[in-house]
Design an enzyme around this catalytic site. Structure first.
Site, PDB file in Angstrom:
ATOM      1  N   CYS A  22     -12.809   1.638   1.499  1.00 47.60           N
ATOM      2  CA  CYS A  22     -12.848   2.871   2.286  1.00 47.60           C
ATOM      3  C   CYS A  22     -11.864   3.937   1.797  1.00 47.60           C
ATOM      4  O   CYS A  22     -11.841   5.040   2.325  1.00 47.60           O
ATOM      5  CB  CYS A  22     -12.613   2.576   3.764  1.00 47.60           C
ATOM      6  SG  CYS A  22     -13.989   1.685   4.516  1.00 47.60           S
ATOM      7  N   HIS A  26     -16.752   8.425   1.116  1.00 49.61           N
ATOM      8  CA  HIS A  26     -17.989   7.878   1.680  1.00 49.61           C
ATOM      9  C   HIS A  26     -18.294   8.604   2.988  1.00 49.61           C
ATOM     10  O   HIS A  26     -17.494   9.399   3.467  1.00 49.61           O
ATOM     11  CB  HIS A  26     -17.864   6.363   1.912  1.00 49.61           C
ATOM     12  CG  HIS A  26     -16.836   5.990   2.927  1.00 49.61           C
ATOM     13  ND1 HIS A  26     -15.470   6.046   2.666  1.00 49.61           N
ATOM     14  CD2 HIS A  26     -16.960   5.567   4.204  1.00 49.61           C
ATOM     15  CE1 HIS A  26     -14.808   5.662   3.743  1.00 49.61           C
ATOM     16  NE2 HIS A  26     -15.691   5.370   4.697  1.00 49.61           N
ATOM     17  N   HIS A  66     -21.449  17.324   8.981  1.00 52.21           N
ATOM     18  CA  HIS A  66     -21.665  17.646   7.569  1.00 52.21           C
ATOM     19  C   HIS A  66     -20.439  18.294   6.928  1.00 52.21           C
ATOM     20  O   HIS A  66     -20.564  19.221   6.129  1.00 52.21           O
ATOM     21  CB  HIS A  66     -22.929  18.493   7.380  1.00 52.21           C
ATOM     22  CG  HIS A  66     -24.173  17.681   7.544  1.00 52.21           C
ATOM     23  ND1 HIS A  66     -24.705  17.409   8.780  1.00 52.21           N
ATOM     24  CD2 HIS A  66     -24.958  17.068   6.637  1.00 52.21           C
ATOM     25  CE1 HIS A  66     -25.791  16.660   8.625  1.00 52.21           C
ATOM     26  NE2 HIS A  66     -25.967  16.429   7.337  1.00 52.21           N
ATOM     27  N   GLU A 107     -18.097   4.478  13.969  1.00 48.62           N
ATOM     28  CA  GLU A 107     -18.407   4.758  12.564  1.00 48.62           C
ATOM     29  C   GLU A 107     -19.722   4.107  12.158  1.00 48.62           C
ATOM     30  O   GLU A 107     -20.444   4.636  11.312  1.00 48.62           O
ATOM     31  CB  GLU A 107     -17.298   4.231  11.655  1.00 48.62           C
ATOM     32  CG  GLU A 107     -16.048   5.053  11.677  1.00 48.62           C
ATOM     33  CD  GLU A 107     -15.076   4.653  10.580  1.00 48.62           C
ATOM     34  OE1 GLU A 107     -15.312   3.650   9.859  1.00 48.62           O
ATOM     35  OE2 GLU A 107     -14.078   5.364  10.431  1.00 48.62           O
TER      36      GLU A 107
END
Length: 118
Positions: A22, A26, A66, A107
């Site tokens: 992580c 990503h 976004h 998440e």
């Protein structure tokens, strides 16, 4: 009584203080659950769902959806995202008959956090 409203947004991040996969860039489709606690007021509602939807869109989703979360949260763990969202929303949803009770930031379908300001 607890009022619940769910939202989704897509965003990218990387965990710069974490050593594992992580730490690389990503993205996730996050689920945000907002819960207000209170008693129905003069309109027999804790908070208008439409007003809550508009407020969360303008104050949270427009910032997150976004976008690259590291631009405004240095280490955007689910925990830090939850605190950031709480701090933004808490004063905006407080009324005579309602307050922010807790938020959930997911998440993935199986990994998330619950935060209640404490």
């Amino acid at each position: 009584m607890i009022l619940i409203k769910e939202f989704e947004f897509d965003a990218a991040h990387n965990l710069i203080h974490y050593h594992g996969k992580c730490e690389r860039l990503h993205g996730h489709t996050y689920k945000l659950v907002v819960k207000l606690k209170g008693e129905p007021g003069s309109e027999d509602m804790i908070f208008d769902f439409t007003a809550l939807k508009r407020l969360v869109k303008e104050q949270i989703l427009d910032e997150f959806d976004h976008h690259y979360i590291n631009d405004f949260i240095e280490q955007p763990t689910a925990e830090n995202i939850a605190v950031h969202i709480w701090n933004r929303l808490e004063p905006l949803v407080r009324t005579d008959n309602a307050r922010l009770h807790e938020i959930e930031v997911w998440e993935t379908k199986t990994s998330g956090v619950v935060y209640n300001g404490a």
